[in-house]
Design an enzyme around this catalytic site. Structure first.
Site, PDB file in Angstrom:
ATOM      1  N   HIS A   1       5.352  -5.500   4.173  1.00 32.00           N
ATOM      2  CA  HIS A   1       6.616  -4.781   4.177  1.00 32.00           C
ATOM      3  C   HIS A   1       6.392  -3.311   3.836  1.00 32.00           C
ATOM      4  CE1 HIS A   1       9.310  -8.573   3.591  1.00 32.00           C
ATOM      5  NE2 HIS A   1       8.262  -8.819   4.325  1.00 32.00           N
TER       6      HIS A   1
ATOM      7  N   ASP B   1      -4.742  -6.903   1.541  1.00 29.87           N
ATOM      8  CA  ASP B   1      -4.537  -6.676   0.117  1.00 29.87           C
ATOM      9  C   ASP B   1      -5.547  -5.611  -0.273  1.00 29.87           C
ATOM     10  OD1 ASP B   1      -2.899  -7.508  -2.145  1.00 29.87           O
ATOM     11  OD2 ASP B   1      -4.789  -8.066  -3.086  1.00 29.87           O
ATOM     12  N   SER B   2      -5.086  -4.615  -0.960  1.00 30.56           N
ATOM     13  CA  SER B   2      -5.997  -3.526  -1.270  1.00 30.56           C
ATOM     14  C   SER B   2      -5.708  -2.992  -2.658  1.00 30.56           C
ATOM     15  CB  SER B   2      -5.866  -2.409  -0.231  1.00 30.56           C
ATOM     16  OG  SER B   2      -4.518  -2.028  -0.076  1.00 30.56           O
TER      17      SER B   2
ATOM     18  N   GLY C   1      -0.195   5.812  -2.269  1.00 32.08           N
ATOM     19  CA  GLY C   1      -0.843   5.010  -3.308  1.00 32.08           C
ATOM     20  C   GLY C   1      -1.685   5.877  -4.236  1.00 32.08           C
ATOM     21  N   TYR C   2      -2.953   5.513  -4.403  1.00 34.96           N
ATOM     22  CA  TYR C   2      -3.833   6.228  -5.327  1.00 34.96           C
ATOM     23  C   TYR C   2      -4.593   7.378  -4.661  1.00 34.96           C
ATOM     24  CZ  TYR C   2      -2.858   2.521  -8.678  1.00 34.96           C
ATOM     25  OH  TYR C   2      -2.220   1.658  -9.547  1.00 34.96           O
TER      26      TYR C   2
ATOM     27  N   LYS D   1      -9.495  10.666   7.026  1.00 32.99           N
ATOM     28  CA  LYS D   1      -9.357   9.518   6.137  1.00 32.99           C
ATOM     29  C   LYS D   1      -9.484   8.208   6.919  1.00 32.99           C
ATOM     30  CE  LYS D   1      -6.228   6.925   3.193  1.00 32.99           C
ATOM     31  NZ  LYS D   1      -4.837   6.573   2.900  1.00 32.99           N
TER      32      LYS D   1
ATOM     33  N   HIS E   1     -11.625   2.529   3.339  1.00 34.76           N
ATOM     34  CA  HIS E   1     -11.776   1.102   3.089  1.00 34.76           C
ATOM     35  C   HIS E   1     -10.990   0.300   4.132  1.00 34.76           C
ATOM     36  CE1 HIS E   1      -8.196   2.627   1.290  1.00 34.76           C
ATOM     37  NE2 HIS E   1      -7.819   1.489   0.739  1.00 34.76           N
ATOM     38  N   ARG E   2      -9.782   0.790   4.447  1.00 36.91           N
ATOM     39  CA  ARG E   2      -8.945   0.068   5.402  1.00 36.91           C
ATOM     40  C   ARG E   2      -9.576   0.115   6.787  1.00 36.91           C
ATOM     41  NH1 ARG E   2      -4.497   1.715   3.287  1.00 36.91           N
ATOM     42  NH2 ARG E   2      -4.381  -0.142   1.991  1.00 36.91           N
TER      43      ARG E   2
END
Lengths: 196, 196
Positions: free
Chosen positions: B11, B70-71, B154-155, B176, B181-182
């Protein structure tokens, strides 16, 4: 053991009272002296490093043998955190805010995965020459889903010690002091003081 | 690879946009479909468990193959925390509050000990029968002492990727997305989709 004067390098009055209560019967020859000198930055990465940083500072400032403790709660699903960051977990030294944050962070973690431990490391500096020694006590248990109890301090109201169904803040101080992480570390310290 | 419809079980609109942007050139035959069904409780203990919980729910609800991610950010001195708790670290889903709390918690940690990593696990459920597979990408770096940059989410504003002197929120989205990571997890996913 002859009479020994030990500086206790903490400004946390709860810890002074608890530590003195445990140490007194174990080491009647020890006189604990308070410390109100400068507080160093605790930038160590372990309980032992931070305890040593504090004990060293008090020893250097007073010239007396000094002890300091560093303690915290290590939560399994958080990889050992809050750990050395326990006292300021919420960004403040407010114990209520710290434990509420911890409860919120792991609120979806099931009962069987809430394992944790209270850890306390005591550092002793300057007792024999400039020697530095540390003693660590670990009290296993788990994190509750809500706060209970009025006794104790820090994370006591959310920590259920192994073998109990009540929080550490619901235990009588004598019961807590007979088995806590702090007690285990102090017993080792007392034994060292008596035999060195 | 024939045309594939994949439900993306998140979501979080930021993640949908970022994931779609990375996946599109890698897997042009994939059509991502949004998901607004029920959200399960994410009570897993790892990124993979939580990603699987979400992908399973979307697969069961829609009957289509589903992916979920999930990250989080894993900080060395916190033993890997915030980890799977990153999105609600401050007790809320407020990203500003979450990263401010993290900065506060480790404010005394020296520059050389601020190692961290962005971690992303993508779960794919129901692509081949009821098979479940996961793909994980890791982006190493460190936690800054303050927020910088306006891009990302996020971070990102407090994370300085290895090899850079700016935060992930100061990188162009294309930069990026080419190394995050994604991205690393999605590349594995795209390769799996193309070869299965």
């Amino acid at each position: 053991m002859s009479k020994i004067k030990l500086v206790l390098a903490t400004h946390n009055q709860h810890k002074v009272v608890e530590l003195a209560a445990i140490l007194k019967p174990l080491a009647p020859g020890v006189e604990l002296v308070g410390y109100d000198g400068p507080e160093p930055v605790e930038d160590g990465l372990t309980y032992a490093e931070n305890a040593l940083i504090k004990a060293r500072a008090a020893h250097q400032h007073t010239g007396l043998p000094a002890i300091a403790d560093d303690s915290g709660i290590a939560v399994e699903v958080l990889g050992g955190a809050p750990g050395i960051f326990s006292a300021r977990w919420s960004g403040t030294r407010d114990a209520v805010a710290n434990r509420r944050l911890l409860l919120e962070q792991i609120k979806d973690v099931r009962p069987e995965h809430r394992g944790a431990a209270f850890v306390c490391t005591i550092a002793l500096v300057g007792f024999v020459g400039e020697d530095e020694v540390t003693f660590t006590g670990i009290w296993p248990g788990e994190v509750a889903f809500a706060e209970t109890g009025e006794a104790g301090f820090g994370y006591d109201p959310v920590f259920v010690p192994e073998g109990f169904e009540v929080s550490a803040a619901e235990l009588e101080p004598e019961v807590k002091n007979s088995m806590s992480h702090r007690n285990l570390a102090i017993e080792q310290l007392a034994s060292y003081l008596a035999n060195t």
